[in-house]
Structures are given as C-alpha cells and as structure tokens.
Design a protein around this motif. Structure first.
Motif, PDB file in Angstrom:
ATOM      1  N   TYR A   9       0.898  -1.549  -0.015  1.00 29.43           N
ATOM      2  CA  TYR A   9       0.344  -0.314  -0.471  1.00 29.43           C
ATOM      3  C   TYR A   9       0.313   0.816   0.136  1.00 29.43           C
ATOM      4  O   TYR A   9       1.855   1.616   0.776  1.00 29.43           O
ATOM      5  N   GLY A  11       0.263   5.684  -0.401  1.00 30.12           N
ATOM      6  CA  GLY A  11      -0.241   7.011  -0.806  1.00 30.12           C
ATOM      7  C   GLY A  11      -0.284   7.739  -1.475  1.00 30.12           C
ATOM      8  O   GLY A  11       1.161   8.459  -0.459  1.00 30.12           O
ATOM      9  N   GLN A  13       0.050  12.250  -2.012  1.00 29.59           N
ATOM     10  CA  GLN A  13      -0.985  13.485  -1.722  1.00 29.59           C
ATOM     11  C   GLN A  13      -1.055  14.276  -3.541  1.00 29.59           C
ATOM     12  O   GLN A  13       0.104  14.711  -4.052  1.00 29.59           O
ATOM     13  N   VAL A  44      -4.600  10.217  -1.576  1.00 32.54           N
ATOM     14  CA  VAL A  44      -5.155  10.430  -0.198  1.00 32.54           C
ATOM     15  C   VAL A  44      -5.639  12.481   0.235  1.00 32.54           C
ATOM     16  O   VAL A  44      -5.370  12.453  -0.066  1.00 32.54           O
ATOM     17  N   HIS A  47      -6.964  13.343   3.278  1.00 33.61           N
ATOM     18  CA  HIS A  47      -5.683  13.862   3.856  1.00 33.61           C
ATOM     19  C   HIS A  47      -5.384  15.263   3.124  1.00 33.61           C
ATOM     20  O   HIS A  47      -4.637  16.149   4.348  1.00 33.61           O
ATOM     21  N   TYR A 130      -3.472  12.797  11.829  1.00 32.98           N
ATOM     22  CA  TYR A 130      -3.603  12.654  10.745  1.00 32.98           C
ATOM     23  C   TYR A 130      -2.949  11.272  10.502  1.00 32.98           C
ATOM     24  O   TYR A 130      -3.239  10.153   9.564  1.00 32.98           O
ATOM     25  N   MET A 134      -4.205   7.923   8.555  1.00 35.23           N
ATOM     26  CA  MET A 134      -3.120   6.610   7.377  1.00 35.23           C
ATOM     27  C   MET A 134      -2.942   5.603   7.918  1.00 35.23           C
ATOM     28  O   MET A 134      -2.735   4.856   6.851  1.00 35.23           O
ATOM     29  N   ASP A 137      -5.822   3.975   5.697  1.00 33.36           N
ATOM     30  CA  ASP A 137      -5.323   3.973   4.946  1.00 33.36           C
ATOM     31  C   ASP A 137      -4.315   2.531   4.548  1.00 33.36           C
ATOM     32  O   ASP A 137      -5.189   0.834   3.755  1.00 33.36           O
ATOM     33  N   ILE A 138      -3.115   2.090   5.549  1.00 30.49           N
ATOM     34  CA  ILE A 138      -2.341   0.835   5.308  1.00 30.49           C
ATOM     35  C   ILE A 138      -3.351  -0.598   5.885  1.00 30.49           C
ATOM     36  O   ILE A 138      -3.729  -1.345   5.622  1.00 30.49           O
ATOM     37  N   VAL A 146       5.093  -0.841   3.409  1.00 28.72           N
ATOM     38  CA  VAL A 146       4.907  -0.267   2.752  1.00 28.72           C
ATOM     39  C   VAL A 146       6.088   0.913   2.054  1.00 28.72           C
ATOM     40  O   VAL A 146       6.869   1.314   3.467  1.00 28.72           O
ATOM     41  N   GLN A 152       7.712   9.747   6.251  1.00 30.75           N
ATOM     42  CA  GLN A 152       7.113   8.698   6.792  1.00 30.75           C
ATOM     43  C   GLN A 152       7.411   7.996   7.251  1.00 30.75           C
ATOM     44  O   GLN A 152       6.435   7.083   7.771  1.00 30.75           O
TER      45      GLN A 152
HETATM   46  N1  TRP Z   1       1.174  10.724   4.507  1.00 34.94           N
HETATM   47  C1  TRP Z   1       1.907  10.276   3.544  1.00 34.94           C
HETATM   48  C2  TRP Z   1       2.877  11.552   3.221  1.00 34.94           C
HETATM   49  O1  TRP Z   1       2.242  12.843   3.061  1.00 34.94           O
HETATM   50  C3  TRP Z   1       0.686   9.848   2.536  1.00 34.94           C
HETATM   51  C4  TRP Z   1       0.019   9.061   2.860  1.00 34.94           C
HETATM   52  C5  TRP Z   1      -1.162   8.676   3.331  1.00 34.94           C
HETATM   53  C6  TRP Z   1       0.628   7.081   3.248  1.00 34.94           C
HETATM   54  N2  TRP Z   1      -1.733   7.134   3.350  1.00 34.94           N
HETATM   55  C7  TRP Z   1      -0.074   6.305   3.277  1.00 34.94           C
HETATM   56  C8  TRP Z   1       1.872   6.826   2.489  1.00 34.94           C
HETATM   57  C9  TRP Z   1      -0.682   5.464   3.621  1.00 34.94           C
HETATM   58  C10 TRP Z   1       1.834   5.831   3.287  1.00 34.94           C
HETATM   59  C11 TRP Z   1       1.079   4.467   3.180  1.00 34.94           C
HETATM   60  O2  TRP Z   1       3.689  11.140   1.806  1.00 34.94           O
END
Ligand code: TRP
Length: 334
Positions: A9, A11, A13, A44, A47, A130, A134, A137-138, A146, A152
């Motif tokens: 997974y 993500g 922005q 995402v 976020h 936040y 996240m 999400d994972i 990831v 991160q």
């Molecule tokens: N917070 C991450 C960033 O700003 C983006 C993100 C959101 C993310 N959800 C995630 C990255 C899940 C990896 C897995 O780069």
C-alpha cells in the motif's frame, strides 16, 4: 495476502506538482511491483484537507495525480489506483483506530509539529490525527509492505504500534506492515541547494523539475543547476551539486555513477548539464505524451476510477466488518 500475493500500500497527496524526484525516487520503481505484490495506490485526498484547499484545484489535482500514476506506467488494471475519499471505510476505520491511539503518541509526531508551526492559524484536529488516518489506509488493506520515504517512517512505526495494540486486545485482526525495502529509487536533491531533497513544495521553481515541464524549461533548469568551482566531474561528497546531476543522469540512462564519470571525463560542466537536460527530457517525453492522451480520454479514466473504487471498497469492507465485530458493534440485519 490477497489473491495469493502479499499486499503493498502507498498513498500520495495531490498537493503541489510532482517532481522528477518523485518520479525517479518512487513512481518509476513501482511499475513492476504488481508482479510480486497486490498493489494499492491511494490518491489521499482526505489527508489533503488537513490544510485549507481550493475545492476546484484539489479535485483537478487529484485527477491529475491519478493520470500521472498511469502515465508513469503503473497499469490501472493490475494495480488499484483509487481515490481515498471514494472508500468510506478509511474514515470509519480511522475513527475506531483513534480510540486506540494515545494523545502522547500523536504529540510526538514531528510532521505534526512542523505543519502546526507552518499553519499556525489552522491547527485542526484532523492535522493532529492525520497519522491515524494513514494507519487506517494501510491496515484497511492488510498491507504487508509500505514503500515510504524517511519522512513517513515515524507514521509507519505508529501504524505498527496501533496494529499490535489492537491485535493484543482482539487477536490477529491486522497484518502488521513493514517498510518496503526493495530496490530503492534514486534520491534526487534540489537543483539550487543540493543539501535539500527536491521537493514539490519548494518555493524556488528552479530548484525542482516538474513532470509536466516543457523541454526548454527542463534544459534551462539543468543548465542553471548549482555546482561548484572544482571543474571536474567526479562522484563525491565534496561536490554535491555535480553528484546530484550524476545521480539524475544515471537514473535516466540506467548507467552507474562510475560509468557516467567515465563518459564525461575531461568535459566541462556546461556540456554535462546539457547532456543531463537531454536525458531528463528523453525520460519525461513519453510520460507527458501518455498523460496528454489520458487527459483527452475522460471515459477511460472515469471507468478506471469507478472500477478501482469498487475493488478497493470490497477489500476494505472485509477488514472493516471484521473490526466492527471485534469491537462490539452490532451485526447488521439483512
Ligand atoms: N502521509 C503520506 C505522505 O504525505 C501519504 C500517505 C497517506 C501514505 N496514507 C498513506 C503513504 C499510506 C503510505 C501509506 O507522503
């Protein structure tokens, strides 16, 4: 595991324009991961609203990002590229995980501290939680791995802690994710200050090459890149500007830094910078062409968006139902 494969997974922005650094350091290396992993790539957008956004701009950027993923070669039939906001399970799981995350843990997050300082007029609760979104999400996709940058890592550690805490109470509900350590992409630095990472939020437009820059702009930025007065093309710490250009050239051509040094031995910085510019233009041209085609094909992109929201939603619902049962929410009457 999903369909016999481990789950990956990540993500991204949709704020700011993606740079050459995002491409060479991340996207480019994700193209073939779907052979080994079941890959989910979230745009995402939930976020993104932790800082104020113009709605029209956010919507457009989210769509652009989705198209960039595809233009970069990530096959949307084999990878689930989707909008986070289209799968309500993210918000639902985030709420539950909020109840398993301590204020003290969130208080320690360095990104929160940085962003709170930067947006002092809008330190909202979403910015604070936040990392929990996240984590949702994972964990929603039971991700095994990831791919994240160093910035991160703290959020991923928190995700692991929350998953283990939850599992400790309810049994093995979540897969505890690990950082993906496969072939790492090149780390590309700013063209104006090679001690800083190339960033999509850099205020100096000459510091970053954006994926949609036209060839003249790319060439100009490469030619203006900050170097040194040594006058020798060598791959060493004392020449961070030249080293960064070697890294860029090497990532674009597949040659090793040593081969690049050999190739340009005895040549001046000017010629080398031109060669770097040409290499970057050559790499970005096909991506830009593909992007332009995708931008014209609204029906195709809409189809991908719909199909992948369903695919993601299906995987998410499976985890969410299980979690809801575990915490004691009543079964649905059907
Ligand atoms: N917070 C991450 C960033 O700003 C983006 C993100 C959101 C993310 N959800 C995630 C990255 C899940 C990896 C897995 O780069």
């Amino acid at each position: 595991m999903l369909n016999g494969k481990k789950v990956l997974y990540s993500g991204m922005q949709a704020t700011g324009n993606l740079t050459l650094g995002n491409y060479l350091g991340a996207l480019k290396n994700w193209v073939n991961l779907c052979d080994e992993y079941e890959c989910f790539y979230g745009v995402v957008d939930m976020h993104s609203i932790t800082v104020r956004q113009d709605p029209t701009v956010l919507r457009q950027r989210a769509r652009n990002l989705l198209m960039i993923y595809i233009a970069a070669g990530i096959d949307p039939e084999k990878n689930c590229i989707y909008y986070q906001s289209h799968v309500s399970g993210h918000a639902e799981l985030a709420w539950i995980l909020n109840c398993f995350t301590y204020m003290g843990e969130l208080n320690r997050m360095t990104q929160f501290k940085d962003k709170a300082a930067k947006h002092a007029d809008n330190i909202n609760a979403g910015l604070f939680t936040y990392p929990v979104l996240m984590a949702a999400d994972i964990l929603l996709y039971q991700a095994d791995v990831v791919p994240v940058g160093i910035d991160q890592m703290q959020h991923l550690e928190l995700t692991r802690d929350v998953a283990q805490r939850f599992n400790g109470v309810y049994g093995d509900v979540f897969t505890v994710p690990e950082a993906y350590i496969g072939k790492v992409g090149a780390k590309i630095m700013s063209l104006q200050d090679p001690s800083k990472k190339m960033s999509k939020s850099d205020e100096n437009p000459n510091a970053s090459i954006y994926l949609m820059d036209d060839p003249d702009t790319i060439m100009r930025k490469c030619r203006r890149a900050v170097t040194d007065s040594e006058g020798q093309i060598q791959y060493r710490e004392e020449q961070p500007g030249i080293r960064n250009l070697i890294d860029i050239y090497s990532a674009c051509t597949g040659k090793t830094p040593q081969e690049v040094v050999g190739e340009f031995d005895g040549q001046g910085y000017g010629d080398f910078k031109t060669a770097v510019g040409e290499a970057v233009i050559g790499v970005l041209r096909p991506l830009q062409e593909r992007y332009a085609e995708l931008a014209k094909d609204k029906g195709y992109i809409d189809g991908i968006i719909k199909a992948n929201a369903e695919k993601a939603g299906y995987a998410a619902a499976k985890t969410l139902r299980k979690v809801q049962r575990k915490v004691g929410f009543p079964d649905r009457i059907r």
